[in-house]
Design a protein around this motif. Structure first.
Motif, PDB file in Angstrom:
ATOM      1  N   THR A 262       0.827  -1.207   0.000  1.00 44.13           N
ATOM      2  CA  THR A 262       0.000   0.000   0.000  1.00 44.13           C
ATOM      3  C   THR A 262       0.866   1.264   0.000  1.00 44.13           C
ATOM      4  N   HIS A 263       1.960   1.216   0.783  1.00 45.79           N
ATOM      5  CA  HIS A 263       2.874   2.357   0.826  1.00 45.79           C
ATOM      6  C   HIS A 263       3.541   2.565  -0.543  1.00 45.79           C
ATOM      7  N   PHE A 264       3.917   1.502  -1.187  1.00 49.69           N
ATOM      8  CA  PHE A 264       4.558   1.593  -2.501  1.00 49.69           C
ATOM      9  C   PHE A 264       3.580   2.160  -3.544  1.00 49.69           C
ATOM     10  N   ILE A 265       2.327   1.693  -3.520  1.00 55.62           N
ATOM     11  CA  ILE A 265       1.321   2.188  -4.476  1.00 55.62           C
ATOM     12  C   ILE A 265       1.087   3.688  -4.277  1.00 55.62           C
ATOM     13  N   GLU A 266       0.956   4.083  -3.009  1.00 53.61           N
ATOM     14  CA  GLU A 266       0.718   5.501  -2.744  1.00 53.61           C
ATOM     15  C   GLU A 266       1.912   6.356  -3.140  1.00 53.61           C
ATOM     16  N   LEU A 267       3.128   5.843  -2.952  1.00 48.34           N
ATOM     17  CA  LEU A 267       4.307   6.596  -3.353  1.00 48.34           C
ATOM     18  C   LEU A 267       4.311   6.824  -4.868  1.00 48.34           C
ATOM     19  N   LEU A 268       3.917   5.807  -5.639  1.00 48.86           N
ATOM     20  CA  LEU A 268       3.848   5.969  -7.098  1.00 48.86           C
ATOM     21  C   LEU A 268       2.776   6.988  -7.492  1.00 48.86           C
ATOM     22  N   VAL A 269       1.610   6.901  -6.834  1.00 46.75           N
ATOM     23  CA  VAL A 269       0.528   7.841  -7.160  1.00 46.75           C
ATOM     24  C   VAL A 269       0.937   9.270  -6.825  1.00 46.75           C
TER      25      VAL A 269
END
Length: 426
Positions: free
Chosen positions: A117-124
């Protein structure tokens, strides 16, 4: 999305997707409404991600229970700032990802140093920063995100971040260019509308000169020659005729002042289908009644000439007769309208030298230019010049059916005629 479109339309705005060339809405209230909806959307996403991150965090990162909500908050909640403050949200996310990866241990078998979830949010958030923040921040965002993602996930992700850092600015440039193109299109349409108004004003100016000035000139001529044409004119009546002539001259001056406001240099004339060639007979007859010696030779069938060409011929004859009457009193005028080569009407208005002084009706020089413009508009040509015997000649060649593209006008130089006022008027 459909509901959002309906709400925007009801609020008086216009919905445009983020890849559109135009702003979301021009009305500030609609823009604020749209921004609020986007902020609520990302807040909802943040809460959903937080609800996922908290229960699953202990599966990937063993830690005391009291730290789970805090670490999960750093991992999930910064995405709530993706629209309103993307740079701040990205900074919180990238720093927390690096700190968590360095100090928080991971479970056996978990290859990432942060949650998914942290990785996805960082990309967004990285995408939103590159899309909406100043361009000068893009190198910093690209470098920091690449280093953090290479450490926390895999070095291969540097390629993906690099592609994003190149493609998204290009997309921003495309959006900006399309928005500018839309603005330039609106400006062009406004300029074209203004040009149409100016052209209409020029047409009105030409018609005013052709019609009003000609009629008023006839009033002046008839008033000044009445004492010679009508027997037993008393002194009082002659004085009244002179007063009428003076009033007509004043009216002519006022009309020419109006023409100076309306006339636009280079405006394209717009020929109307009225009058026809047959009306030249009455025009000549009216000029004769004013005391002028005019002879007419018209050998062209009225039905063989198009309406726009017939109007041009009529206006040329009308203007030429008015000029001859004003600037060459006592002269004889020969008007000829005959067929020329195939599809051509040859028009000539030639007056002899004057036998009296000009009437002193000044002008601003729109007579001959107006005839030239009319001839050019239908693909014809016109020459106006003095004759060797002291007279003046206007000769034109007008196509019976105007071509699509107007021919170049041949204009001869117009030297001094009888006096400077004559040249100004012609």
């Amino acid at each position: 999305m459909i509901g959002l479109r309906k709400h925007l339309r009801a609020a008086g705005g216009e919905f445009v997707d983020w890849v559109s060339s135009a702003p979301v809405a021009q009305d500030p209230a609609v823009r604020a409404y749209f921004s609020r909806r986007i902020n609520w959307f990302f807040l909802f996403v943040a809460l959903v991600m937080y609800a996922i991150s908290w229960p699953t965090l202990q599966l990937t990162h063993p830690m005391p229970a009291f730290l789970l909500p805090l670490v999960s908050a750093f991992a999930a909640l910064p995405i709530a700032l993706a629209w309103s403050a993307p740079l701040a949200g990205w900074a919180i996310s990238v720093v927390s990802a690096q700190v968590i990866g360095l100090i928080v241990p991971t479970s056996d078998g978990w290859e990432l140093t942060i949650q998914v979830t942290h990785f996805i949010e960082l990309l967004v958030l990285t995408f939103m920063v590159i899309l909406r923040s100043p361009l000068r921040w893009i190198p910093v965002v690209w470098l920091a995100t690449s280093l953090v993602v290479a450490y926390a996930v895999h070095p291969a992700w540097i390629i993906g971040i690099s592609v994003m850092a190149v493609v998204v600015p290009l997309l921003r440039g495309l959006m900006a260019s399309r928005r500018q193109l839309a603005e330039r299109t609106k400006e062009t349409e406004a300029a074209e509308a203004e040009s149409a108004v100016l052209q209409e004003r020029a047409r009105i100016a030409r018609d005013l000169h052709d019609v009003v000035a000609h009629r008023m000139s006839m009033v002046v001529v008839m008033s000044q020659t009445a004492r010679y044409r009508i027997p037993d004119v008393s002194a009082a009546a002659a004085e009244e005729f002179d007063a009428i002539a003076d009033a007509a001259r004043t009216s002519l001056d006022e009309v020419r002042q109006l023409l100076g406001v309306l006339r636009v240099e280079g405006a394209e004339p717009n020929a109307s289908p009225n009058p026809r060639l047959a009306d030249i007979d009455s025009l000549v007859a009216e000029t004769r009644r004013a005391g002028s010696d005019v002879r007419l030779t018209r050998e062209v069938d009225d039905e063989a000439v198009g309406e726009s060409a017939a109007l041009v011929v009529y206006r040329i004859v009308q203007e030429s007769l008015a000029n001859a009457t004003r600037h060459a009193p006592g002269s004889s005028t020969e008007v000829t309208v005959v067929p020329g080569p195939e599809g051509i009407v040859e028009v000539s208005v030639v007056n002899s030298a004057p036998t009296a002084a000009p009437l002193g009706i000044g002008g601003n020089g729109v007579g001959i230019p107006g005839m030239l413009e009319r001839a050019q508009a239908v693909g014809g040509s016109l020459v106006a010049s003095p004759t060797v015997d002291g007279g003046f000649a206007v000769r034109a060649r007008i196509p019976t059916t105007p071509p699509r593209e107007a021919a170049v006008v041949a204009q001869a130089p117009v030297p001094d005629r009888h006096d400077s006022a004559a040249d100004d008027e012609r």
